[in-house]
Design an enzyme around this catalytic site. Structure first.
Site, PDB file in Angstrom:
ATOM      1  N   LYS A  55       0.751  -0.962   0.001  1.00 22.42           N
ATOM      2  CA  LYS A  55      -0.048   0.109   0.040  1.00 22.42           C
ATOM      3  C   LYS A  55       0.871   1.181   0.097  1.00 22.42           C
ATOM      4  O   LYS A  55       0.407   2.326  -0.580  1.00 22.42           O
ATOM      5  CB  LYS A  55      -0.911  -0.184   1.084  1.00 22.42           C
ATOM      6  CG  LYS A  55      -2.162  -1.053   0.935  1.00 22.42           C
ATOM      7  CD  LYS A  55      -3.370  -0.362   0.703  1.00 22.42           C
ATOM      8  CE  LYS A  55      -4.383  -1.322   0.677  1.00 22.42           C
ATOM      9  NZ  LYS A  55      -4.510  -2.800   1.391  1.00 22.42           N
ATOM     10  N   GLY A 210     -16.205 -13.680   1.446  1.00 25.83           N
ATOM     11  CA  GLY A 210     -16.317 -12.345   0.868  1.00 25.83           C
ATOM     12  C   GLY A 210     -16.032 -12.126  -0.603  1.00 25.83           C
ATOM     13  O   GLY A 210     -15.155 -11.577  -1.125  1.00 25.83           O
TER      14      GLY A 210
END
Ligand SMILES: *Cc1c(COP(=O)(O)O)cnc(C)c1O
Length: 324
Positions: A55, A210
């Protein structure tokens, strides 16, 4: 917010911007695993990136591209996880003020880490306040720029530099496995692979609980799911983004899922065999390969280990799980 889709050239420009700023993370292999799978598997170790996850690449690229006026006003985000830490660290490196909107009950370790990078923390009450509204207010009052965690062209371009480095280092691959949350990492990886190794099959890998990305990919439109529960806490997004989805739909070969149990086995494999700390979300791509969710025999395989940030108590529980 810019809706323009990023291109490979944006990744090349991001790589220039990130040169000497991000770690060129190592690519590691395991002879044991290669023997077991009869394949050549290359792990790109973004768990060893600054702030412990890829990130930092996207965060730095996005902040570095702001105008002098935007930089002077500062940036804001409402992620307390890896993206928030990456924004705090990247902003500090660029002399920009970062504001992180965090729940009052966020773990102290996360608050302290962000504060140690000089970020301003604005707490909000999960029960009574909406974090996006808190951020919006700051944007209006102080002119801050919101840097979202995945649905942003400059963030995607930054994330794509990890796969660009991997392909530079190891050459052509038959398949590449990438952890999938909101799709910033996967979209950047797809753009890089399509440009440099177009024959490489690229898979996104999500937690089974998910699987909004898999549903969206199969349906051809963004499917939103209720908040999922999985130990892969960096991939609990409810839907892909407006920028990430079209890229994934166009270039991904398929979206796969793995169970939490398989993520735990992968964490144990990395600790025991490769002496690597990889967080549950960071193991998504690897778990698909270790379990041969799709055929890998005889192939050259790339895997992104996307992060290594773990809470020590839950990491210890994962490592000892089923070990009696
Ligand atoms: C954020 C994150 C992901 C998912 O990235 P997206 O760009 O949201 O798909 C995967 N692994 C780790 C370690 C992360 O922090």
């Amino acid at each position: 917010m810019s809706r323009a889709l990023p291109r490979y050239q944006d990744i090349q420009e991001a790589a220039e911007r990130l040169r000497g700023v991000v770690h060129r993370t190592p690519v590691l292999t395991s002879q044991t695993l290669n023997g077991r799978l009869d394949a050549e598997v290359f792990f790109k170790c973004e768990n060893l990136q600054k702030v412990g996850a890829f990130k930092f690449r996207g965060a730095y690229n996005a902040i570095a591209k702001l105008s002098p006026e935007e930089r002077a006003a500062g940036v804001v985000t409402f992620s307390s996880g890896n993206h928030g830490q990456a924004i705090a660290r990247a902003a500090q490196a660029l002399g920009v003020t970062a504001t992180i909107v965090m729940p009052l009950d966020a773990p102290k370790a996360k608050r302290n880490a962000a504060a140690s990078y000089g970020a301003r923390i604005i707490p909000y009450d999960r029960q009574t306040e909406d974090r996006e509204q808190v951020a919006r207010q700051l944007i209006e009052q102080e002119g801050l720029t919101l840097i979202p965690p995945f649905d942003h062209a400059d963030v995607i371009a930054g994330q794509g530099t990890a796969v660009m480095e991997l392909l530079e280092e190891v050459g052509g691959l038959d398949a590449l496995f990438v952890p999938l949350g909101g799709g910033g990492l996967l979209a950047g990886s797809l753009l890089a692979a399509h440009a440099v190794a177009p024959e490489c099959l690229v898979y996104g890998v999500e937690p089974s609980a998910g699987n909004d990305g898999q549903q969206s990919f199969n349906k051809g439109e963004v499917v939103r799911i209720p908040p999922p529960r999985s130990i892969a806490d960096g991939a609990l997004t409810q839907a892909l983004g407006e920028i990430t989805f079209p890229i994934i739909k166009r270039y991904a070969h398929d979206i796969l899922t793995v169970s939490d149990e398989k993520l735990i086995h992968a964490m144990q494999f990395f600790a025991e065999r490769m002496k690597l700390v990889v967080e549950p979300t960071g193991c998504l791509g690897a778990a698909a390969v270790l379990n041969e969710t799709v055929p890998v025999r005889g192939m050259r395989i790339g895997v992104i280990l996307s992060g290594g940030n773990v809470d020590l108590a839950s990491y210890a529980a994962c490592l000892s799980h089923g070990q009696q």
